[in-house]
Write a protein that holds these residues in place. Structure first.
Motif, PDB file in Angstrom:
ATOM      1  N   UNK A  33       0.876  -1.169   0.000  1.00 53.90           N
ATOM      2  CA  UNK A  33       0.000   0.000   0.000  1.00 53.90           C
ATOM      3  C   UNK A  33       0.915   1.222   0.000  1.00 53.90           C
ATOM      4  N   UNK A  35       1.408   5.592   0.654  1.00 53.98           N
ATOM      5  CA  UNK A  35       0.962   6.718   1.453  1.00 53.98           C
ATOM      6  C   UNK A  35       1.682   7.987   1.024  1.00 53.98           C
ATOM      7  N   UNK A  37       2.624  11.851   2.169  1.00 55.93           N
ATOM      8  CA  UNK A  37       2.713  12.706   3.342  1.00 55.93           C
ATOM      9  C   UNK A  37       3.291  14.063   2.952  1.00 55.93           C
ATOM     10  N   UNK A  41       1.704  17.277   7.864  1.00 57.17           N
ATOM     11  CA  UNK A  41       0.418  16.589   7.786  1.00 57.17           C
ATOM     12  C   UNK A  41       0.572  15.104   8.047  1.00 57.17           C
ATOM     13  N   UNK A  42      -0.551  14.476   8.413  1.00 64.78           N
ATOM     14  CA  UNK A  42      -0.567  13.033   8.569  1.00 64.78           C
ATOM     15  C   UNK A  42      -0.528  12.357   7.200  1.00 64.78           C
ATOM     16  N   UNK A  43      -0.015  11.135   7.142  1.00 64.22           N
ATOM     17  CA  UNK A  43      -0.026  10.403   5.873  1.00 64.22           C
ATOM     18  C   UNK A  43      -1.444  10.141   5.381  1.00 64.22           C
ATOM     19  N   UNK A  45      -3.565   7.523   2.580  1.00 62.91           N
ATOM     20  CA  UNK A  45      -3.533   6.354   1.702  1.00 62.91           C
ATOM     21  C   UNK A  45      -3.845   6.783   0.279  1.00 62.91           C
ATOM     22  N   UNK A  48      -4.002   0.949  -2.616  1.00 62.07           N
ATOM     23  CA  UNK A  48      -4.016  -0.269  -1.798  1.00 62.07           C
ATOM     24  C   UNK A  48      -4.417  -1.459  -2.649  1.00 62.07           C
ATOM     25  N   UNK A  49      -4.038  -2.661  -2.168  1.00 59.20           N
ATOM     26  CA  UNK A  49      -4.364  -3.867  -2.918  1.00 59.20           C
ATOM     27  C   UNK A  49      -3.618  -3.918  -4.240  1.00 59.20           C
ATOM     28  N   UNK A  86       5.510   6.771   0.920  1.00 60.74           N
ATOM     29  CA  UNK A  86       5.974   5.576   1.613  1.00 60.74           C
ATOM     30  C   UNK A  86       5.169   4.366   1.157  1.00 60.74           C
ATOM     31  N   UNK A  88       4.216   0.247   2.115  1.00 60.17           N
ATOM     32  CA  UNK A  88       4.051  -0.564   3.319  1.00 60.17           C
ATOM     33  C   UNK A  88       3.587  -1.949   2.905  1.00 60.17           C
ATOM     34  N   UNK A  99       4.070  -5.526  10.185  1.00 61.86           N
ATOM     35  CA  UNK A  99       4.120  -4.720   8.975  1.00 61.86           C
ATOM     36  C   UNK A  99       5.391  -3.891   8.977  1.00 61.86           C
ATOM     37  N   UNK A 101       7.250  -0.319   6.901  1.00 64.96           N
ATOM     38  CA  UNK A 101       7.204   0.777   5.942  1.00 64.96           C
ATOM     39  C   UNK A 101       8.500   0.831   5.151  1.00 64.96           C
ATOM     40  N   UNK A 103      11.485   3.043   3.133  1.00 67.13           N
ATOM     41  CA  UNK A 103      12.362   4.112   3.610  1.00 67.13           C
ATOM     42  C   UNK A 103      11.895   5.496   3.182  1.00 67.13           C
TER      43      UNK A 103
END
Lengths: 110, 118
Positions: A33, A35, A37, A41-43, A45, A48-49, A86, A88, A99, A101, A103
């Motif tokens: 998945x 992300x 950022x 701020x927060x990451x 998504x 995914x999948x 990032x 994951x 899990x 992440x 680098x």
């Protein structure tokens, strides 16, 4: 635990295409998945999948995978795509409920 | 709207204890895991561990096992991350995230900044 390796930084001209890669043994067994950022701020998504985008994520973001490498492609990069990205995935080396992440890759839009 | 709201910034001294929180709303709290993620200043994301709020089953990254404790109170849709004895190296932003069983994190909380300094 397993590791996921990303290039530290990439740049792309406005409107062009950039591919961000993520390498690791766990990617032979599990999807990554991705992300985004932005500073302070927060990451968020973005993929995914196999290649799914959450609601609200532009269709210029896409994902793919081959062997031990997962890729995030931004087709027609915009100024607002400048951010850290990032990957994951699950940890395939020990406890598969763990899990890890990548680098991280800093994307600069020129 | 699905939301995770985290507790506010903390400033602590080395050796002190701390518990920060993450409250979920807009979804069935026991139907998804909650993961905690650390981001040290200027650094990348590190997965710390996760909890299944339905039964409080946890698992931790080897890097964090024994250093932090993750818990949850499903009656108030809240997950916690706690330390019994903080170190300066625990200074970081901590995020919680709703963790899908299939493996991705969405959405994320706004983050809690923890500063440990004498």
């Amino acid at each position: 635990s397993s590791e996921l390796t990303q290039d530290p930084a990439v740049s792309v001209a406005l409107g062009q295409t950039v591919r961000i890669t993520c390498q690791g043994d766990s990617l032979r067994s599990y999807y990554a998945s991705w992300y985004q950022q932005k500073p302070g701020q927060a990451p968020v998504l973005v993929i995914y999948g196999k290649n799914n985008r959450p609601s609200g994520i532009p269709d210029r973001f896409s994902g793919s995978s081959s062997g031990n490498t997962a890729s995030l492609t931004i087709t027609g990069a915009q100024a607002e795509d400048e951010a850290d990205y990032y990957c994951n995935s699950r940890d395939s080396s020990g406890n598969h409920f763990n899990y890890v992440f990548g680098t991280g890759t800093k994307v600069t839009v020129l | 709207e699905v939301q995770l709201v985290q507790s506010g910034a903390e400033v602590k001294k080395p050796g002190e204890s701390l518990r920060i929180s993450c409250k979920g709303s807009g979804y069935s709290f026991t139907s998804y895991w909650i993961s905690w993620v650390r981001q040290m200043p200027g650094k990348g994301l590190e997965w710390m561990g996760r909890i299944d709020p339905s039964d409080s089953y946890t698992n931790y990254s080897p890097s964090f096992q024994g250093h932090v404790t993750i818990s949850a109170d499903k009656s108030i849709s809240t997950a916690y991350l706690q330390w019994s004895s903080l170190k300066a190296s625990d200074t970081a932003m901590y995020y919680c995230a709703r963790h899908y069983l299939e493996g991705w994190f969405d959405p994320w909380g706004q983050g809690t900044l923890v500063t440990v300094s004498s």
